[in-house]
Scaffold this motif. Structure first.
Motif, PDB file in Angstrom:
ATOM      1  N   ARG A 112      -7.643  47.500  64.647  1.00  0.00           N
ATOM      2  CA  ARG A 112      -7.236  47.844  66.006  1.00  0.00           C
ATOM      3  C   ARG A 112      -6.483  46.676  66.625  1.00  0.00           C
ATOM      4  N   VAL A 113      -5.459  47.010  67.397  1.00  0.00           N
ATOM      5  CA  VAL A 113      -4.577  46.000  67.980  1.00  0.00           C
ATOM      6  C   VAL A 113      -4.355  46.337  69.444  1.00  0.00           C
TER       7      VAL A 113
ATOM      8  N   PHE B 236     -11.416  40.532  77.316  1.00  0.00           N
ATOM      9  CA  PHE B 236     -11.267  41.860  76.726  1.00  0.00           C
ATOM     10  C   PHE B 236     -11.970  41.947  75.373  1.00  0.00           C
ATOM     11  N   LEU B 237     -11.864  40.887  74.552  1.00  0.00           N
ATOM     12  CA  LEU B 237     -12.552  40.888  73.268  1.00  0.00           C
ATOM     13  C   LEU B 237     -14.068  40.842  73.446  1.00  0.00           C
ATOM     14  N   ARG B 238     -14.519  40.102  74.430  1.00  0.00           N
ATOM     15  CA  ARG B 238     -15.960  40.028  74.670  1.00  0.00           C
ATOM     16  C   ARG B 238     -16.519  41.392  75.088  1.00  0.00           C
ATOM     17  N   ALA B 239     -15.740  42.164  75.789  1.00  0.00           N
ATOM     18  CA  ALA B 239     -16.195  43.484  76.229  1.00  0.00           C
ATOM     19  C   ALA B 239     -16.011  44.558  75.172  1.00  0.00           C
ATOM     20  N   SER B 240     -15.423  44.214  74.018  1.00  0.00           N
ATOM     21  CA  SER B 240     -15.167  45.200  72.958  1.00  0.00           C
ATOM     22  C   SER B 240     -16.110  44.929  71.796  1.00  0.00           C
ATOM     23  N   PRO B 241     -17.071  45.821  71.499  1.00  0.00           N
ATOM     24  CA  PRO B 241     -17.999  45.583  70.395  1.00  0.00           C
ATOM     25  C   PRO B 241     -17.303  45.689  69.046  1.00  0.00           C
ATOM     26  N   GLY B 242     -17.855  45.009  68.051  1.00  0.00           N
ATOM     27  CA  GLY B 242     -17.306  45.049  66.704  1.00  0.00           C
ATOM     28  C   GLY B 242     -17.664  43.792  65.932  1.00  0.00           C
ATOM     29  N   ARG B 243     -17.863  43.943  64.607  1.00  0.00           N
ATOM     30  CA  ARG B 243     -18.240  42.808  63.760  1.00  0.00           C
ATOM     31  C   ARG B 243     -17.059  42.223  63.016  1.00  0.00           C
ATOM     32  N   GLY B 244     -15.926  42.874  63.068  1.00  0.00           N
ATOM     33  CA  GLY B 244     -14.781  42.386  62.321  1.00  0.00           C
ATOM     34  C   GLY B 244     -14.198  41.117  62.917  1.00  0.00           C
ATOM     35  N   ARG B 245     -13.172  40.643  62.256  1.00  0.00           N
ATOM     36  CA  ARG B 245     -12.505  39.440  62.731  1.00  0.00           C
ATOM     37  C   ARG B 245     -11.844  39.699  64.077  1.00  0.00           C
ATOM     38  N   LYS B 246     -11.846  38.691  64.937  1.00  0.00           N
ATOM     39  CA  LYS B 246     -11.211  38.761  66.248  1.00  0.00           C
ATOM     40  C   LYS B 246     -10.147  37.674  66.328  1.00  0.00           C
ATOM     41  N   VAL B 247      -8.932  38.094  66.639  1.00  0.00           N
ATOM     42  CA  VAL B 247      -7.786  37.181  66.588  1.00  0.00           C
ATOM     43  C   VAL B 247      -6.944  37.390  67.839  1.00  0.00           C
ATOM     44  N   ILE B 248      -6.442  36.291  68.397  1.00  0.00           N
ATOM     45  CA  ILE B 248      -5.457  36.313  69.486  1.00  0.00           C
ATOM     46  C   ILE B 248      -4.201  35.636  68.976  1.00  0.00           C
ATOM     47  N   VAL B 249      -3.056  36.315  69.097  1.00  0.00           N
ATOM     48  CA  VAL B 249      -1.760  35.774  68.661  1.00  0.00           C
ATOM     49  C   VAL B 249      -0.894  35.587  69.904  1.00  0.00           C
ATOM     50  N   VAL B 250      -0.468  34.350  70.178  1.00  0.00           N
ATOM     51  CA  VAL B 250       0.371  34.026  71.327  1.00  0.00           C
ATOM     52  C   VAL B 250       1.826  34.022  70.883  1.00  0.00           C
TER      53      VAL B 250
ATOM     54  N   SER C 288     -18.715  38.702  55.366  1.00  0.00           N
ATOM     55  CA  SER C 288     -18.789  40.159  55.253  1.00  0.00           C
ATOM     56  C   SER C 288     -17.979  40.857  56.324  1.00  0.00           C
ATOM     57  N   ALA C 289     -17.611  40.119  57.375  1.00  0.00           N
ATOM     58  CA  ALA C 289     -16.816  40.725  58.442  1.00  0.00           C
ATOM     59  C   ALA C 289     -15.419  41.089  57.994  1.00  0.00           C
ATOM     60  N   VAL C 290     -14.997  40.575  56.814  1.00  0.00           N
ATOM     61  CA  VAL C 290     -13.675  40.925  56.309  1.00  0.00           C
ATOM     62  C   VAL C 290     -13.569  42.425  56.058  1.00  0.00           C
ATOM     63  N   GLU C 291     -14.667  43.049  55.679  1.00  0.00           N
ATOM     64  CA  GLU C 291     -14.633  44.475  55.380  1.00  0.00           C
ATOM     65  C   GLU C 291     -14.593  45.325  56.638  1.00  0.00           C
ATOM     66  N   GLU C 292     -14.977  44.754  57.788  1.00  0.00           N
ATOM     67  CA  GLU C 292     -14.959  45.489  59.038  1.00  0.00           C
ATOM     68  C   GLU C 292     -13.542  45.535  59.608  1.00  0.00           C
ATOM     69  N   PRO C 293     -13.219  46.521  60.453  1.00  0.00           N
ATOM     70  CA  PRO C 293     -11.887  46.543  61.091  1.00  0.00           C
ATOM     71  C   PRO C 293     -11.662  45.293  61.939  1.00  0.00           C
ATOM     72  N   SER C 294     -10.501  44.701  61.804  1.00  0.00           N
ATOM     73  CA  SER C 294     -10.144  43.520  62.582  1.00  0.00           C
ATOM     74  C   SER C 294      -9.659  43.924  63.972  1.00  0.00           C
ATOM     75  N   SER C 295      -9.840  43.007  64.935  1.00  0.00           N
ATOM     76  CA  SER C 295      -9.365  43.209  66.308  1.00  0.00           C
ATOM     77  C   SER C 295      -8.346  42.114  66.612  1.00  0.00           C
ATOM     78  N   VAL C 296      -7.097  42.503  66.825  1.00  0.00           N
ATOM     79  CA  VAL C 296      -6.006  41.543  67.025  1.00  0.00           C
ATOM     80  C   VAL C 296      -5.339  41.840  68.359  1.00  0.00           C
ATOM     81  N   ILE C 297      -5.229  40.813  69.206  1.00  0.00           N
ATOM     82  CA  ILE C 297      -4.549  40.929  70.495  1.00  0.00           C
ATOM     83  C   ILE C 297      -3.274  40.085  70.448  1.00  0.00           C
ATOM     84  N   PHE C 298      -2.148  40.702  70.759  1.00  0.00           N
ATOM     85  CA  PHE C 298      -0.876  39.996  70.852  1.00  0.00           C
ATOM     86  C   PHE C 298      -0.593  39.723  72.325  1.00  0.00           C
TER      87      PHE C 298
END
Length: 922
Positions: free
Chosen positions: A136-137, A184-198, A89-99
């Motif tokens: 959010r990115v 940073f992701l741990r300090a940011s609340p949210g149920r959506g997907r969390k992704v780190i892109v290197v 169900s987290a797919v429907e929530e805004p994703s959090s992506v860090i580049f």
């Protein structure tokens, strides 16, 4: 586990039952009619009824499934495993992506005319285009530290940040960057997907705190709920660098020696070029071995202001680490100061007379020292800090203040030579008893001591001299202190010269006067060697040392010693045009912003500039581009959008649904039979969304590209339309009607096989970066057509072009293109040079078997120019309209040469071309 990217379409699923509803709405009850005997027909109908009903129900089911599949196609179904994301169900929530963008200097690796960081930025922009507006990115730049803070933003706003990325001069540490992203992701609340892109090169040197192949769980901030992705590269990069460069002064002090060691990932021949100041002083050709190679030495002869420069390898794919900078101080003759206590010490036969004569010859090169002579009354006006050695001679009684100054001089590292006076008492050197290497006897000894013996420690140094011919008739008895060395003894073994250390300096004590009445040493060949070895020993503790080579990021420091005049303000001049004013505080100055490698100069009035070398930190192995087994999920650079979507949401099922729809359509056509249903198949295929969402492109259309510069770059703004219309009418080449105007800094330069540079007056000079990009474009296969629209044989634009070409290709020059050149037969058979005027033929520069630059001075574009009524704007002289037609043909040939190269020079075309020439066809 199944989820939907556009679940709103699922509300249309009840429409899948529309075939059933239509069936019952159109169903009509049979009306009985009187007829004859129907027994046989009823039996035939009864037998065929089951198969007919089955076929109808199958057809209805296929149509219902077809509508349901179409609705599901637009709802975009995604399949993902539970291990990737347990909460679908987290797919429907805004994703959090860090580049995480790697801006270390290894990302400056060049491939196809662009750096690896630029390719990574393109991949990031492609991934951003696949994110939703509500996602959010954040972007963090990192090297061996975090270079920029993390802040959330939207995908559209972050795209501009990737246009400004530039690699720096530091190393790489993935562990520090990953820890910051996890925190940073741990300090940011949210149920959506969390992704780190290197966004990095995945080289092994980046795993400083995270060893290659190690589990990410070793990171203190690891979060298993976060998906970790990273780019993967197909090309294997190889690199060579100068690993270390050491400067050493030769023992004689005549020159400096640079010892360099190269490192390479594979054996390769290369050239080493030594630059001193702005001049190339030495060129060596040597092969690099795989790994750290043997040392290679270069000799330097510093001037009065020292020597500085760089050692340069032939540039390769990673040019940032191909240079190593150095700086060595001035090589001046060590200065010694002779202070004497007797007013007649410089008279003939006295020691001062012999010393002055010896060092006056030394100024001509006999000895590598210079000597200043002064009596005891002048020593306070002389700055002792400018001297490396001090000679105190013939003092019946040493002044206390002078003794105190001499002791401090030796304590700081100076050298002291003591020569007693002819006084019968040795108390003249009494104030210096603390630093004397021997205790002096109270009474001189009168003895005819014929012959010297070298001390055991230095016997080998004097074998070539006749020591037995030196006599010392008068000398003081010396009692050497512990830990000292006896240089000379008399024939009876009594010490005549003793050496010792005190503080940071050294002291020599000679037991006799140098007057001719006491010894004949000053008139023997041994005297020059005696003085040379003595001063060499005393100044060894204060030999000039190379300034330390700083690493990027380290603080540049300069401290003025006591007695040295310190300025109040200094100017710093660094690489890349950097300038700064620094205030001197507490006799020292510091500059911590050494962010780029190169030479930094400190300048102040009354002194020569001091150069400080700042180099890349090679200790972390940043130049080793060997890849490592990265712990993140790879994203292929050539299919980054597909891999990113699959990693972020799961496997897209639209391709499978599209195949199912095609199969259902075929089954429906088979069950319903009418041929008109085939039109429905084509309509559905055209209405179906594209599976991969590829963006439209220019395809194989030719684009007229013109180079913009700071001068009058566009003498004929509308000519390109005429040329492209003619190109489309006589050839099958497709083109775009609009032209592309770019600068040398634009990325579109490398997407244009043809670039036009036109002008009448001399533009401003091109910078080094513009010349580098233009050279990369030409050597990568591009064609530059330069058109002089002035119509002059020689003019300011022509002079500018030739200056630029000499800087661009130092080893080549513009030369005429002969009539056999393929540009005269690429499409039309051009028999002469043409244009608005005729001042010279085509010229060009050859590169790798092709012509990379074509230069015309006949104003070819002027022959195309028209006024508002469509009439020619200029008259062609002297050939008129025939000359204009020849100019149009030659222009088309240049365009076709940019597209086909030397294609028409192949031997297979020669019979056809010869037949056309014999028939007189164009």
């Amino acid at each position: 586990m199944l989820s939907w990217l556009s679940p709103g379409w699922l509300w249309a699923l009840p429409l899948a039952a529309s075939p059933v509803l239509i069936h019952f709405l159109l169903l009509r009850r049979a009306r009985p009619l009187p007829f004859g005997d129907m027994s046989l027909l009823r039996e035939a109908y009864r037998r065929s009824l089951p198969s007919s009903r089955l076929r109808q129900w199958l057809l209805m089911a296929v149509r219902c499934l077809l509508i349901a599949a179409l609705i599901a196609l637009f709802a975009r179904p995604i399949f993902h495993s539970a291990s990737l994301r347990p909460d679908a169900s987290a797919v429907e929530e805004p994703s959090s992506v860090i580049f995480l963008a790697d801006v270390s200097y290894s990302m400056g690796l060049r491939s196809h005319g662009r750096t690896r960081l630029q390719w990574a930025a393109d991949a990031a922009r492609a991934m951003l285009s696949r994110l939703r507006a509500r996602d959010r990115v954040a972007l963090a730049l990192f090297s061996d530290r975090i270079e920029s803070p993390l802040e959330w933003t939207d995908p559209a706003s972050l795209r501009a940040a990737f246009d400004r990325l530039k690699h720096g001069s530091r190393g790489t540490d993935y562990g520090a960057a990953l820890k910051a992203a996890y925190d940073f992701l741990r300090a940011s609340p949210g149920r959506g997907r969390k992704v780190i892109v290197v966004l990095s090169d995945n080289a092994a040197h980046g795993f400083r705190s995270l060893p290659p192949g190690a589990s990410l769980e070793r990171l203190p901030s690891f979060d298993p709920e976060v998906s970790l992705l990273g780019l993967s590269w197909q090309e294997r990069a190889e690199n060579a660098t100068i690993q270390e460069l050491k400067a050493q002064e030769d023992p004689a002090g005549e020159h400096w020696t640079l010892e360099a060691r190269g490192w390479s990932q594979s054996a390769r021949p290369t050239e080493w070029r030594l630059w001193v100041g702005g001049r190339s002083e030495s060129l060596r050709h040597a092969s690099l071995l795989a790994g750290l190679g043997p040392p290679l030495t270069f000799e330097l002869k510093p001037s009065e202001s020292g020597a500085w420069g760089r050692l340069q390898l032939r540039p390769d794919e990673l040019p940032e680490d191909d240079a190593y900078y150095y700086s060595v101080p001035a090589r001046r003759r060590p200065k010694a100061l002779l202070l004497y206590g007797s007013s007649k010490y410089e008279a003939a036969g006295r020691g001062g007379y012999f010393l002055k004569k010896l060092f006056s010859e030394a100024e001509a090169g006999a000895l590598p020292f210079s000597l200043d002579v002064a009596d005891s009354g002048r020593w306070q006006s002389l700055p002792l800090s400018e001297y490396r050695a001090l000679i105190l001679a013939d003092f019946p009684e040493l002044p206390p203040r002078l003794a105190d100054a001499a002791e401090k001089f030796v304590q700081r590292g100076g050298g002291l030579l003591l020569i007693p006076s002819r006084s019968p008492e040795p108390d003249g050197l009494g104030p210096l008893q603390r630093l004397l290497p021997a205790r002096m006897g109270e009474l001189p000894v009168a003895a005819n001591a014929q012959g010297l013996r070298a001390g055991r420690e230095a016997a080998a140094l004097w074998n070539e001299f006749d020591l037995q011919n030196v006599s010392v008739s008068k000398f003081f008895l010396l009692d050497p202190k512990p830990s000292t060395q006896v240089w000379f003894r008399d024939a009876e073994g009594r010490a005549l010269m003793v050496a010792g250390a005190f503080g940071a300096g050294r002291v020599l004590l000679w037991a006799s006067s140098l007057d001719i009445e006491w010894t004949n040493l000053a008139v023997k060949p041994l005297f020059a060697a005696w003085a040379d070895r003595a001063l060499g020993y005393l100044t060894a503790s204060r030999q000039s040392k190379p300034r330390p080579s700083l690493k990027v990021g380290e603080t540049l420091r300069r401290e003025w010693a006591e007695g040295e005049a310190a300025p109040a303000l200094v100017q710093l001049r660094g690489p890349q045009g950097l300038r700064a004013s620094l205030r001197v505080q507490d006799r020292k100055v510091e500059y911590p912003q050494t962010h780029a490698p190169g030479l930094y100069f400190l300048e102040w009035p009354g002194a020569d500039p001091e150069a400080y070398a700042v180099n890349l930190d090679r200790s972390g192995g940043e130049s080793d581009l060997a890849p490592a087994a990265a712990p993140w999920r790879p994203l292929r650079a050539e299919a980054v959008q597909e891999d990113f979507l699959r990693a972020l949401y799961g496997r897209d099922l639209r391709s499978g649904l599209l195949a199912l729809i095609v199969c259902l359509l075929a089954l429906e056509m088979f069950l319903s039979r009418p041929a008109r249903r085939s039109a429905l198949v084509l309509a559905l295929l055209l209405l179906a969304p594209r599976v991969h969402g590829e963006e439209s492109s220019l395809g194989d259309r030719f684009v007229w590209t013109q180079l913009r510069h700071a001068g009058a770059w566009d003498p004929y703004p509308s000519v390109h339309g005429e040329v492209l219309a003619f190109l489309g009418s006589v050839t099958s080449v497709l083109s775009l009607p609009a032209r592309r105007v770019i600068g040398l800094e634009d990325e579109e330069l490398f997407y244009s096989p043809f670039v036009l540079l036109a002008g009448r007056q001399s533009p401003p000079p091109l910078g080094d970066e513009e010349l580098r990009r233009l050279r990369e474009y030409l050597t990568a296969g591009g064609l530059l057509w330069i058109e002089d629209a002035s119509g002059q044989k020689t003019g300011p634009f022509d002079a500018w072009v030739r200056r630029v070409m000499r800087r661009l290709f130092p080893d080549s020059e513009l030369s005429p293109l002969g009539p056999e050149h393929v540009v005269y037969k690429t499409f039309f058979l051009a028999r002469s040079n043409a244009g608005r005027v005729q001042v010279g033929g085509l010229e060009g520069i050859q590169w790798a078997g092709r012509t990379a630059v074509i230069y015309s001075r006949n104003d070819l574009l002027g022959a195309w120019a028209k006024d508002a009524l469509g009439k020619p704007l200029h008259e062609c002289v002297p050939g008129g309209e025939a000359q204009r037609l020849a100019a149009r043909k030659l222009t088309l040939n240049i365009v076709m040469y940019a597209l086909t190269g030397n294609y028409k020079s192949d031997a297979v075309h020669q019979p056809y071309l010869l037949q056309k020439m014999r028939s007189g066809q164009p």
